[in-house]
Design an enzyme around this catalytic site. Structure first.
Site, PDB file in Angstrom:
ATOM      1  N   ASP A 165      -4.234  22.844 -33.880  1.00  0.00           N
ATOM      2  CA  ASP A 165      -4.714  24.208 -33.727  1.00  0.00           C
ATOM      3  C   ASP A 165      -5.944  24.167 -32.827  1.00  0.00           C
ATOM      4  OD1 ASP A 165      -2.782  25.364 -35.401  1.00  0.00           O
ATOM      5  OD2 ASP A 165      -4.017  25.112 -37.183  1.00  0.00           O
ATOM      6  N   ASP A 195       1.762  29.638 -33.712  1.00  0.00           N
ATOM      7  CA  ASP A 195       1.370  30.602 -34.747  1.00  0.00           C
ATOM      8  C   ASP A 195       1.393  32.019 -34.189  1.00  0.00           C
ATOM      9  OD1 ASP A 195       0.870  28.462 -36.489  1.00  0.00           O
ATOM     10  OD2 ASP A 195      -1.275  28.430 -36.029  1.00  0.00           O
TER      11      ASP A 195
END
Length: 170
Positions: A115, A131
């Site tokens: 991330d 995401d």
């Protein structure tokens, strides 16, 4: 022929996700938070061992199994119902599947998901492109489910059918 669009969307989402994660690994790992648009968007490298937004940390195999089954179910459904799925839900499901595959690649290969996107103006978990595809696809699908029939209902009323059965009350 819409299935070709779905494949392009899914493959593009996986490609963008993996490409941006590769850049994040090479440029951000160990570099701390990097401001991109001060106060709005910054890059912060995180190795997420949980689900989306850090949920279910340490439950790798549970999440791998669940998400693999969910992605497979979406793909099987899309193949089975390919001629019946309207445009918006098809695009939404392709985005969800593509984003899911992008994160699954990380889970299988690395044991974690990379991330790197972080909002600076709100307290929100660090996330990635996959995401984003999953979230936007889910919102599109929810909107279609909640509001998608509004256009059909309006057209029925305009054509003279007001009882929803197709029988004209005039």
């Amino acid at each position: 022929m819409m299935w070709i669009v779905w494949i392009v969307i899914a493959v593009t989402s996986v490609g963008l996700d993996q490409w941006t994660k590769a850049i994040a690994v090479s440029k951000l790992r160990g570099a701390g938070t990097q401001q991109f648009i001060p106060g709005l968007l910054q890059f912060t490298y995180v190795e997420n061992t949980g689900a989306a937004f850090g949920m279910l940390k340490g439950q790798r195999w549970l999440f791998l199994t669940f998400s693999t089954l969910a992605i497979a179910a979406i793909i099987v459904f899309m193949i089975w119902k390919r001629k019946e799925i309207p445009v918006v839900p098809g695009i939404a499901l392709a985005m969800i599947a593509g984003g899911g595959v992008g994160n699954q690649i990380d889970r299988f290969v690395n044991g974690y998901v990379v991330d790197f996107l972080e909002f600076g103006f709100i307290n929100f978990p660090v996330f990635n492109i996959a995401d984003s595809f999953v979230t936007v696809g889910a919102v599109m699908l929810a909107c279609f489910i909640l509001f998608g029939d509004l256009g059909k209902t309006k057209k029925k009323k305009e054509s003279g059918s007001s009882d929803g059965t197709g029988n004209n009350k005039s």
